[in-house]
Every structure is written in structure tokens, then in C-alpha cells.
Scaffold this active site. Structure first.
Site, PDB file in Angstrom:
ATOM      1  N   GLU A 182      32.184  19.945 -48.802  1.00 46.84           N
ATOM      2  CA  GLU A 182      31.090  19.446 -47.976  1.00 46.84           C
ATOM      3  C   GLU A 182      29.769  19.756 -48.692  1.00 46.84           C
ATOM      4  O   GLU A 182      29.485  20.912 -49.001  1.00 46.84           O
ATOM      5  CB  GLU A 182      31.120  20.149 -46.613  1.00 46.84           C
ATOM      6  CG  GLU A 182      30.079  19.623 -45.667  1.00 46.84           C
ATOM      7  CD  GLU A 182      30.227  20.198 -44.261  1.00 46.84           C
ATOM      8  OE1 GLU A 182      30.261  21.432 -44.123  1.00 46.84           O
ATOM      9  OE2 GLU A 182      30.288  19.406 -43.308  1.00 46.84           O
ATOM     10  N   CYS A 217      27.739  16.989 -39.988  1.00 46.69           N
ATOM     11  CA  CYS A 217      29.096  17.432 -40.342  1.00 46.69           C
ATOM     12  C   CYS A 217      30.099  16.283 -40.301  1.00 46.69           C
ATOM     13  O   CYS A 217      31.073  16.296 -41.023  1.00 46.69           O
ATOM     14  CB  CYS A 217      29.540  18.576 -39.446  1.00 46.69           C
ATOM     15  SG  CYS A 217      29.111  18.331 -37.738  1.00 46.69           S
ATOM     16  N   GLU A 267      33.629  24.842 -35.131  1.00 50.57           N
ATOM     17  CA  GLU A 267      33.345  23.492 -35.622  1.00 50.57           C
ATOM     18  C   GLU A 267      32.782  23.676 -37.018  1.00 50.57           C
ATOM     19  O   GLU A 267      31.679  24.177 -37.176  1.00 50.57           O
ATOM     20  CB  GLU A 267      32.352  22.812 -34.664  1.00 50.57           C
ATOM     21  CG  GLU A 267      32.478  21.312 -34.691  1.00 50.57           C
ATOM     22  CD  GLU A 267      31.652  20.720 -35.798  1.00 50.57           C
ATOM     23  OE1 GLU A 267      32.172  20.649 -36.928  1.00 50.57           O
ATOM     24  OE2 GLU A 267      30.512  20.352 -35.534  1.00 50.57           O
ATOM     25  N   LYS A 292      22.830  32.680 -30.214  1.00 49.97           N
ATOM     26  CA  LYS A 292      22.141  33.106 -31.446  1.00 49.97           C
ATOM     27  C   LYS A 292      21.950  31.831 -32.263  1.00 49.97           C
ATOM     28  O   LYS A 292      22.888  31.327 -32.879  1.00 49.97           O
ATOM     29  CB  LYS A 292      23.016  34.126 -32.194  1.00 49.97           C
ATOM     30  CG  LYS A 292      22.274  35.074 -33.125  1.00 49.97           C
ATOM     31  CD  LYS A 292      21.453  34.418 -34.203  1.00 49.97           C
ATOM     32  CE  LYS A 292      22.273  33.922 -35.362  1.00 49.97           C
ATOM     33  NZ  LYS A 292      21.451  33.167 -36.361  1.00 49.97           N
TER      34      LYS A 292
HETATM   35  P1  NAD Z   1      26.142  29.312 -41.779  1.00 50.79           P
HETATM   36  O1  NAD Z   1      27.554  29.116 -41.415  1.00 50.79           O
HETATM   37  O2  NAD Z   1      25.778  30.452 -42.663  1.00 50.79           O
HETATM   38  O3  NAD Z   1      25.229  29.471 -40.463  1.00 50.79           O
HETATM   39  C1  NAD Z   1      25.549  28.949 -39.204  1.00 50.79           C
HETATM   40  C2  NAD Z   1      25.210  29.972 -38.123  1.00 50.79           C
HETATM   41  O4  NAD Z   1      26.018  31.134 -38.306  1.00 50.79           O
HETATM   42  C3  NAD Z   1      23.762  30.463 -38.155  1.00 50.79           C
HETATM   43  O5  NAD Z   1      23.299  30.674 -36.847  1.00 50.79           O
HETATM   44  C4  NAD Z   1      23.883  31.778 -38.887  1.00 50.79           C
HETATM   45  O6  NAD Z   1      22.851  32.681 -38.575  1.00 50.79           O
HETATM   46  C5  NAD Z   1      25.209  32.297 -38.365  1.00 50.79           C
HETATM   47  N1  NAD Z   1      25.864  33.295 -39.218  1.00 50.79           N
HETATM   48  C6  NAD Z   1      25.788  33.416 -40.562  1.00 50.79           C
HETATM   49  N2  NAD Z   1      26.540  34.473 -40.971  1.00 50.79           N
HETATM   50  C7  NAD Z   1      27.091  35.016 -39.869  1.00 50.79           C
HETATM   51  C8  NAD Z   1      27.968  36.119 -39.644  1.00 50.79           C
HETATM   52  N3  NAD Z   1      28.421  36.883 -40.648  1.00 50.79           N
HETATM   53  N4  NAD Z   1      28.341  36.397 -38.382  1.00 50.79           N
HETATM   54  C9  NAD Z   1      27.914  35.636 -37.353  1.00 50.79           C
HETATM   55  N5  NAD Z   1      27.078  34.598 -37.502  1.00 50.79           N
HETATM   56  C10 NAD Z   1      26.680  34.276 -38.749  1.00 50.79           C
HETATM   57  O7  NAD Z   1      25.620  27.963 -42.390  1.00 50.79           O
HETATM   58  P2  NAD Z   1      24.391  27.756 -43.382  1.00 50.79           P
HETATM   59  O8  NAD Z   1      24.291  28.810 -44.440  1.00 50.79           O
HETATM   60  O9  NAD Z   1      23.192  27.565 -42.565  1.00 50.79           O
HETATM   61  O10 NAD Z   1      24.834  26.416 -44.087  1.00 50.79           O
HETATM   62  C11 NAD Z   1      25.756  26.484 -45.190  1.00 50.79           C
HETATM   63  C12 NAD Z   1      26.690  25.310 -45.189  1.00 50.79           C
HETATM   64  O11 NAD Z   1      27.430  25.262 -43.959  1.00 50.79           O
HETATM   65  C13 NAD Z   1      26.032  23.944 -45.226  1.00 50.79           C
HETATM   66  O12 NAD Z   1      25.657  23.572 -46.481  1.00 50.79           O
HETATM   67  C14 NAD Z   1      27.117  23.085 -44.647  1.00 50.79           C
HETATM   68  O13 NAD Z   1      28.058  22.730 -45.603  1.00 50.79           O
HETATM   69  C15 NAD Z   1      27.751  23.963 -43.616  1.00 50.79           C
HETATM   70  N6  NAD Z   1      27.220  23.649 -42.279  1.00 50.79           N
HETATM   71  C16 NAD Z   1      28.016  22.958 -41.443  1.00 50.79           C
HETATM   72  C17 NAD Z   1      27.540  22.637 -40.194  1.00 50.79           C
HETATM   73  C18 NAD Z   1      28.372  21.889 -39.232  1.00 50.79           C
HETATM   74  O14 NAD Z   1      27.832  21.279 -38.320  1.00 50.79           O
HETATM   75  N7  NAD Z   1      29.653  21.926 -39.342  1.00 50.79           N
HETATM   76  C19 NAD Z   1      26.266  22.984 -39.799  1.00 50.79           C
HETATM   77  C20 NAD Z   1      25.468  23.711 -40.685  1.00 50.79           C
HETATM   78  C21 NAD Z   1      25.980  24.044 -41.913  1.00 50.79           C
END
Ligand code: NAD
Length: 462
Positions: free
Chosen positions: A369, A279, A245, A170
């Protein structure tokens, strides 16, 4: 941009169960570049069933044949490198050069490394009077973010397939187009039907359904801490394996004996690259009090050079989030020496390369972050103080140490509570384990350690 209006399930593009779609927006100009289906629990169920059905065949496939499919997949990605780069530029907004050199090239290298590992890994070992078999964990649910959209998919799918697992991905809703390109490459590489499946859609709907599906044995997630906590809780309740991660707040420690100009310039470049959406970025620069003012001058000059060279951040939401952090930094008393919260362009989700001075370890911008082009420069009085500051967050993903003498840098790095440290500007190694201490996550990706995440052992005693 090319966009499929179905899900890649069981070796073909299938119509989605529902009619909703997700719009994909180019963050550089705010134009819609495509639409993909918003998956539901029904789509996830179909994908997981396909993955389960394919598991016995794929897990029993000889490692050499799995390696051959991964090598073909590497070649299929390479043949599409230009299209991959253009797609990532369109949906993530990254400058074309970065898209080619990193977003397209790194996943090809990682896929190649797993093609080799699948062929050479000892899936069977002898331990005294036992033979230990390293077996695939089963069906993997992989949930990925947008910051390195293809790399994040490949860092999960390549080792999973090498191990003999089958997968449902996903991808992030902001960057699903490159995920669809990846599915095309999988198809072309002759990976058997059901071994890889793709369900696009929203996290709380498709993502959550994948995490909760009883047919999934391991959930591998990269993204925010908040979502990671929910996923770990749901996986824990079902006793599923989980790999997380979750990002970081890494320290770039410049010891007094270092080449200050080089350390500062590389440090600023590290934070500004990919518009700060990395990250493992070294978002806290730690400088000795005696060199602090000189370092600030260098950092401000370096940041100014990035003015119109960096791309936008991924979305309006992310832009608002990053600008909110910059405002918070000002409100908490940090001093802006480059950039600021104002949007530098009328159109597109751009953020100015920003550097803060006089940041203290307890400030929000030194702890959370930000995931944007924002660097905090902190001062330390001696090595113990530097170590306390470097280790003083809930995260522990990456970091850097600079010193005149390599052994001095290594001695400091060995005391850092973090998963990766670059010594005097050491290069990224796609085969070295990547993953975090503390709240940066659970498990490791890349190389042989990344493969081990998708294996479980059965030992036979004789
Ligand atoms: P997020 O954690 O919301 O999204 C990451 C993934 O998780 C996406 O595919 C999303 O659709 C999915 N997701 C969201 N809610 C979910 C749920 N309840 N159950 C299962 N899957 C779910 O991240 P975001 O909103 O895109 O970004 C927010 C913050 O996260 C960023 O500002 C950053 O600080 C952090 N981030 C970290 C990384 C990393 O590499 N560690 C990457 C992206 C974002």
C-alpha cells in the site's frame, strides 16, 4: 485554527496531565495551524474511568433516546459543516470542494444512518425457546488515522453509541483539530458526560496506553498493518475484542467488453482523489493485453488533468514514503507514463499524480500500500490470469469490475477475495458493510454490520 489545550473527558475540557504538545501543520504550506496536548497514560486512564463510569447509565438508556442524541449529533455536525471542511483543509490539505463534499458530508450521512438504526434495530430477538438480547460490548478504545479524519471517528463512535457502548477516541496526531470539533458537537448534542471522551496525542504513548488499559473492552483501530499487528497482539493477550481496518491494494479489473475510456477515467479519478490517501483506492488497474496500450494513453491523459488539482499528502514523512515507492517502482523496472518522484512544488508536501506502466504482479508497487497518488497498470492475458492477479496480494479490502454486461462483471466480482466491489462504477454506499478479507482487517464498519461489531449477545432460555 481553533485548538483546545485540554482533553475532552467526562463532559468537559480538562487540562492535560503533562505539558507536551503536538504541532498541527498545514501540509499545503507547511505552516503550523494549531497545537494540541500530547496525552499520556494518565490522561487515558482518566478518560477510560469516565467511560466506565458512564457505561451503566448509557447502556441502560432506551434505544429511542440514544437515537435522539445521535440525531442531535448529526444536526450539530451539519451546523458545523463549513467549519469542519475548513479544518480538514487546514490539517489534511484536501482541496475545499473535497472537504465539503466528502470530509464533512459523509460523516453527517453516517451519523444520520446510525440515528435511524438505533431507533429501529431489534436489540431483542426470539430464537425458538430463547430470547436473545443484543447488548453493548462495553468501553470502546477507538484509534483513528488521518486520511478521512472525521469519517474514521464517526464510523466508530456512531455505531458504538448506538449500541450503548461508551468511547475513548485517540485521533491521528496529524489531524486532531477536527476531532476536537467533533467533541464540541457531542457536547452540544447533549450526549451525557463520560459517554464520549477524547485524548489527543502520539500513537506509541496515548494510543498504546488506550490499547493496554484494562478498562477497555474492545479496541477498534484503523491504520497501518504494522501498528494493527501490535494492537491485535496486545488485545489478544488480554482477550479484548478487536476490530481492525488495515488498508488495501485493490484491483480495478477492466474486462475486454467494458467501456474502456470510462473505466480508465473513473479508475484514475478514484486513485487521485484525496491525493491517493484512501485505503479502498483501486491502485492496481488490470487491463487485457489487447487494450493495454490504448488504456495507457487514456490513463496518462487522465492523470495529467489532475496535475495541480490534487492537494498535498498529509506530512513530510508521508511525502518521503510515497516518493520512495515511486523510486522503487522505477528501480524494479516499471515505466513511468505520468508524474514521477520529483516534488512538483517547492512548498507543501505535494506528489505528482503518477502512473506506472509495465508493472508486474510481483513488484513492490503492485503489492504494498503506497497511500499516495500512484497508479500501477498491469496487463492480463485472460480472465483466469486477471483473477489470479486481482487476488494475488495479502490484502482484500475493495475493488472494481467493468464489463459490457453487468452479469459478466458480477460473475467476476463474486470470485474476488475482497470485501467490497464496485460494479461498472457503482456508488459508495454508507450503509453497506465496509471491511477486509485477509490482511485488510478484522470486522466490518458502517450500516447494520458495523453496529453488530459493538454488540454481544445474551440468550435466555424458557
Ligand atoms: P499508523 O498506523 O501509524 O497510525 C494510525 C493511528 O494509530 C494513529 O492514530 C496513530 O497515532 C496510532 N498509533 C500509532 N502507533 C500506535 C501504537 N503503537 N499503539 C496504538 N496506536 C498507535 O499510520 P500512519 O503512520 O499514520 O500511516 C502509515 C501508513 O499506514 C500509510 O502510509 C498507509 O499505508 C497506512 N494507513 C492506512 C489507513 C487506512 O485507512 N487503512 C489509514 C492511514 C494510514
Amino acid at each position: 485554527m481553533k485548538a483546545h489545550d485540554g482533553m475532552y473527558i467526562d463532559g468537559g475540557w480538562r487540562p492535560a496531565a503533562g505539558g507536551d504538545t503536538v504541532e498541527v501543520v498545514n501540509p499545503a504550506d507547511e505552516q503550523i495551524v494549531g497545537r494540541v496536548p500530547a496525552g499520556t497514560a494518565e490522561d487515558v486512564d482518566a478518560a477510560v474511568r469516565a467511560a466506565r463510569a458512564a457505561l451503566p447509565g448509557w447502556s441502560a438508556t432506551a434505544p429511542a433516546e440514544r437515537a435522539a442524541r445521535l440525531a442531535a449529533l448529526r444536526d450539530a455536525l451539519e451546523a458545523r459543516a463549513e467549519e469542519i471542511a475548513e479544518t480538514v483543509t487546514a490539517e489534511l490539505g484536501s482541496p475545499p470542494k473535497l472537504s465539503q463534499a466528502v470530509h464533512a458530508a459523509v460523516p453527517i450521512a453516517v451519523m444520520g444512518s446510525y440515528a435511524e438504526l438505533a431507533a429501529t434495530y431489534a436489540f431483542e430477538e426470539k430464537v425458538g425457546n430463547s430470547v436473545v438480547h443484543h447488548e453493548p460490548v462495553g468501553v470502546v478504545g477507538a484509534i483513528t488515522p488521518w486520511n478521512y479524519p472525521l469519517h474514521q471517528i464517526v464510523a466508530k463512535v456512531a455505531p458504538a453509541l448506538a449500541a450503548g457502548c461508551t468511547v475513548v477516541v485517540k485521533p491521528a496526531e496529524d489531524t486532531p483539530l477536527v476531532a476536537q470539533l467533533f467533541a464540541e458537537a457531542v457536547h452540544e448534542a447533549g450526549v451525557p458526560a463520560g459517554v464520549f471522551n477524547l485524548v489527543t496525542g502520539l500513537g506509541p504513548v496515548a494510543g498504546q496506553a488506550l490499547v493496554e488499559h484494562p478498562g477497555v473492552d474492545l479496541v477498534s483501530f484503523t491504520g497501518s498493518t504494522a501498528v494493527g499487528q501490535k494492537i491485535a497482539a496486545a488485545a489478544g493477550a488480554a482477550i479484548k475484542k478487536v476490530a481492525l481496518e488495515l488498508g488495501g491494494k485493490s484491483a480495478n479489473v477492466i474486462l475486454p467488453s467494458a467501456d474502456l475510456a470510462r473505466a480508465v477515467n473513473v479508475g484514475v479519478a478514484n486513485v487521485m482523489s484525496n491525493s491517493g490517501q484512501t485505503c479502498s483506492a483501486w491502485t492496481r488497474m488490470l487491463v487485457h493485453t489487447s487494450q493495454y496500450e490504448e488504456a495507457l494513453g487514456l490513463a496518462a491523459t487522465a492523470a495529467a488533468k489532475y496535475g495541480d488539482r490534487i492537494g498535498p499528502v498529509v506530512s513530510a514523512r508521508q511525502q518521503a514514503r510515497v516518493r520512495g515507492y515511486i523510486e522503487k517502482g522505477i528501480a524494479e523496472g516499471a515505466r513511468l507514463i505520468a508524474g514521477g518522484p520529483e516534488a512538483p512544488r517547492e512548498r507543501g508536501y505535494f506528489v505528482s499524480p503518477t502512473v506506472f506502466a509495465d508493472v508486474t504482479p510481483d513488484m513492490t508497487i503492485a503489492q504494498e500500500e503506497i497511500f499516495g497518488p500512484v497508479l500501477s497498470v498491469l496487463r492480463y492475458t485472460d480472465e483466469e490470469d486477471a483473477l489470479r492477479i486481482a487476488n494475488g496480494t495479502v490484502y482484500g479490502l475493495a475493488g472494481a469490475v467493468w464489463a459490457g454486461d453487468e452479469a459478466e462483471a458480477v460473475a467476476f466480482a463474486r470470485r474476488m477475495e475482497t470485501g467490497q466491489v464496485d460494479i461498472n462504477g457503482g456508488r459508495f454506499n454508507p450503509r453497506a458493510p465496509f471491511g477486509g478479507y485477509k490482511q485488510s482487517g478484522v470486522g466490518r464498519e458502517l450500516g447494520v454490520h458495523g453496529l453488530a461489531e459493538y454488540l454481544q449477545t445474551q440468550s435466555l432460555q424458557f
